[in-house]
Design an enzyme around this catalytic site. Structure first.
Site, PDB file in Angstrom:
ATOM      1  N   GLU A  47       0.715  -1.164   0.059  1.00  0.00           N
ATOM      2  CA  GLU A  47      -0.133  -0.017  -0.093  1.00  0.00           C
ATOM      3  C   GLU A  47       0.882   1.111   0.035  1.00  0.00           C
ATOM      4  O   GLU A  47       1.883   1.195   0.447  1.00  0.00           O
ATOM      5  CB  GLU A  47      -0.711   0.120   1.114  1.00  0.00           C
ATOM      6  CG  GLU A  47      -1.669   1.344   1.652  1.00  0.00           C
ATOM      7  CD  GLU A  47      -2.098   1.194   3.089  1.00  0.00           C
ATOM      8  OE1 GLU A  47      -1.569   0.741   3.962  1.00  0.00           O
ATOM      9  OE2 GLU A  47      -3.167   1.889   3.244  1.00  0.00           O
ATOM     10  N   ASN A 110      -6.824   6.232  -1.583  1.00  0.00           N
ATOM     11  CA  ASN A 110      -5.735   5.269  -1.303  1.00  0.00           C
ATOM     12  C   ASN A 110      -6.188   3.957  -2.488  1.00  0.00           C
ATOM     13  O   ASN A 110      -6.982   3.440  -2.086  1.00  0.00           O
ATOM     14  CB  ASN A 110      -5.854   4.853   0.135  1.00  0.00           C
ATOM     15  CG  ASN A 110      -4.633   3.940   0.579  1.00  0.00           C
ATOM     16  OD1 ASN A 110      -3.964   3.308  -0.265  1.00  0.00           O
ATOM     17  ND2 ASN A 110      -4.595   3.853   1.985  1.00  0.00           N
ATOM     18  N   LYS A 127      -9.498   2.167  -1.701  1.00  0.00           N
ATOM     19  CA  LYS A 127      -9.578   1.652  -0.287  1.00  0.00           C
ATOM     20  C   LYS A 127     -11.048   1.903   0.289  1.00  0.00           C
ATOM     21  O   LYS A 127     -11.276   3.441   0.213  1.00  0.00           O
ATOM     22  CB  LYS A 127      -8.636   2.105   0.445  1.00  0.00           C
ATOM     23  CG  LYS A 127      -8.647   1.736   1.999  1.00  0.00           C
ATOM     24  CD  LYS A 127      -7.273   1.988   2.454  1.00  0.00           C
ATOM     25  CE  LYS A 127      -7.180   1.355   3.812  1.00  0.00           C
ATOM     26  NZ  LYS A 127      -5.980   1.930   4.575  1.00  0.00           N
ATOM     27  N   GLU A 146      -6.136   8.726   7.896  1.00  0.00           N
ATOM     28  CA  GLU A 146      -6.478   8.307   6.470  1.00  0.00           C
ATOM     29  C   GLU A 146      -8.004   9.107   6.097  1.00  0.00           C
ATOM     30  O   GLU A 146      -8.064   9.263   4.974  1.00  0.00           O
ATOM     31  CB  GLU A 146      -6.340   6.813   6.351  1.00  0.00           C
ATOM     32  CG  GLU A 146      -5.119   6.234   6.274  1.00  0.00           C
ATOM     33  CD  GLU A 146      -5.093   4.699   5.779  1.00  0.00           C
ATOM     34  OE1 GLU A 146      -4.686   3.966   6.852  1.00  0.00           O
ATOM     35  OE2 GLU A 146      -5.844   4.434   4.852  1.00  0.00           O
ATOM     36  N   CYS A 172      -5.002  -3.103   2.932  1.00  0.00           N
ATOM     37  CA  CYS A 172      -4.673  -2.702   4.351  1.00  0.00           C
ATOM     38  C   CYS A 172      -5.873  -3.086   5.312  1.00  0.00           C
ATOM     39  O   CYS A 172      -6.233  -4.332   5.612  1.00  0.00           O
ATOM     40  CB  CYS A 172      -4.048  -1.330   4.747  1.00  0.00           C
ATOM     41  SG  CYS A 172      -3.105  -1.361   6.251  1.00  0.00           S
ATOM     42  N   ASN A 197       0.208  -0.853   5.402  1.00  0.00           N
ATOM     43  CA  ASN A 197       1.182  -0.449   6.611  1.00  0.00           C
ATOM     44  C   ASN A 197       0.490  -0.086   7.596  1.00  0.00           C
ATOM     45  O   ASN A 197      -0.402   0.463   7.846  1.00  0.00           O
ATOM     46  CB  ASN A 197       1.393   1.189   5.979  1.00  0.00           C
ATOM     47  CG  ASN A 197       2.074   1.517   4.561  1.00  0.00           C
ATOM     48  OD1 ASN A 197       2.788   2.234   4.441  1.00  0.00           O
ATOM     49  ND2 ASN A 197       1.755   0.805   3.249  1.00  0.00           N
TER      50      ASN A 197
HETATM   51  N1  ING Z   1      -3.301   0.505   8.495  1.00  0.00           N
HETATM   52  C1  ING Z   1      -3.811  -0.245   9.759  1.00  0.00           C
HETATM   53  C2  ING Z   1      -4.269  -1.400   9.493  1.00  0.00           C
HETATM   54  O1  ING Z   1      -5.680  -1.784   9.320  1.00  0.00           O
HETATM   55  C3  ING Z   1      -5.326  -0.329  11.812  1.00  0.00           C
HETATM   56  C4  ING Z   1      -4.708   0.493  10.742  1.00  0.00           C
HETATM   57  C5  ING Z   1      -4.380  -1.117  12.498  1.00  0.00           C
HETATM   58  C6  ING Z   1      -6.520   0.037  12.203  1.00  0.00           C
HETATM   59  C7  ING Z   1      -4.832  -1.975  13.393  1.00  0.00           C
HETATM   60  C8  ING Z   1      -7.182  -0.915  13.119  1.00  0.00           C
HETATM   61  C9  ING Z   1      -6.339  -1.739  13.907  1.00  0.00           C
HETATM   62  O2  ING Z   1      -3.735  -2.486   9.294  1.00  0.00           O
HETATM   63  C10 ING Z   1      -3.949   0.816   7.525  1.00  0.00           C
HETATM   64  N2  ING Z   1      -3.011   1.612   6.716  1.00  0.00           N
HETATM   65  O3  ING Z   1      -5.136   0.620   7.341  1.00  0.00           O
END
Ligand code: ING
Length: 312
Positions: A47, A110, A127, A146, A172, A197
């Protein structure tokens, strides 16, 4: 589509604010060549693979953050990667920040793109599940904005015919939502490709660090098994200007077993000979949708967003 195909994932280590898009593309070209050397027909990149994960920073105006976006496909920055992939005859998935004017309005997405080994763009995805917030929460020395920098994807979840079978794409956070994969599996997806990411620290809730990797793996292995498809995931990881993100790029079989995983948090290629027939047996037995699903009981999934009558 049947048969065995060598597929690869090109994990990227950190991209720092000082790194140029050309630096990132040069690194991806090296990964592409390595994958081709292993006989790979496709490679999945992360991503937002051209820049650092900029949604961790607070910017107030487009003038401050538009430099992270691409306005053409392929953009000038991407072109060397497109050219090398064509020369090698390897298809690829690439995640990037997209800026585009639609119906007279400037939109920012995204986005990920699928490019065949013959050079044709066969699919694009924007996304849908944007995590984080619009406004900073100021709970740590970084943010997750985001919702501030991207519009919700407007292309939906689709599948794309390719020489290796029907490919589904997501990005992601989408991987945490089972609806993502089911909608594409109902369109015949045999292979899911995604980049991510994922910060090691959850700034929104206290969470033990080990759960980041566990939830990443759980999401992919569940998706693979419950939809009888291969899942290829590519991390951009390591510490970008000191902000750590998880690795764990992987290839998961339709049985739900992770068959290969990246070992580090830097640039790395993993590859595996994926037997597309492995998915067929899952989709014709335990998850034979036509035989076993009961959609008359699933209405709430699309008719309500949050929990009914919840006071949470
Ligand atoms: N990053 C993370 C993901 O979903 C996240 C944000 C992490 C949200 C953990 C909730 C829990 O992997 C992106 N870029 O979506």
């Amino acid at each position: 589509m049947a048969g065995k195909h060598v597929l690869a994932v090109g994990q990227l280590g950190p991209i720092h604010l000082k790194d140029t898009k050309a630096d990132a593309v040069d690194r991806m070209i090296a990964l592409l060549r390595s994958a081709a050397g292993k006989g790979a027909e496709w490679i999945v990149f992360p991503e937002l693979a051209l820049t650092t994960f900029f949604p961790r920073y607070i910017y107030d105006t487009p003038a401050d953050y538009d430099r992270f976006y691409e306005e053409n496909l392929p953009s000038a920055a991407m072109k060397p990667l497109f050219d090398e992939a064509l020369r090698l005859g390897v298809g690829f998935y690439l995640g990037f920040a997209e800026k585009i004017v639609e119906d007279g309005e400037t939109k920012r997405y995204n986005t990920s793109v699928l490019v065949e080994g013959t050079g044709g763009i066969i699919g694009k995805y924007r996304k849908v599940h944007l995590p984080g917030t619009i406004e900073p929460v100021k709970k740590a020395n970084f943010e997750h904005l985001e919702k501030r920098y991207f519009d919700v994807g407007n292309l939906g979840f689709n599948t794309f015919a390719s020489p290796i079978g029907k490919i589904g794409m997501c990005i992601c956070n989408d991987r945490r939502w089972p609806e993502t994969f089911r909608v594409m599996a109902l369109q015949g997806a045999e292979i899911f490709m995604l980049g991510y990411n994922t910060p090691t620290l959850n700034i929104h809730h206290h969470e033990p660090a080990h759960l980041r990797e566990f939830h990443h793996r759980l999401s992919l292995e569940s998706a693979a098994y419950q939809n009888g498809a291969w899942v290829l995931s590519a991390a951009k990881c390591g510490a970008e200007d000191g902000f750590a993100m998880i690795g764990g790029s992987s290839i998961v079989a339709p049985t739900g077993e992770t068959v290969v995983r990246a070992s580090g948090e830097d640039d790395e290629v993993i590859a595996y000979e994926c037997d597309l027939d492995l998915g067929t047996y899952i989709r014709k037995s335990v998850f034979d949708f036509a035989r076993h699903r009961r959609i008359e009981h699933y209405g709430l999934i699309t008719s309500t967003t949050g929990v009914l009558d919840s006071d949470e």
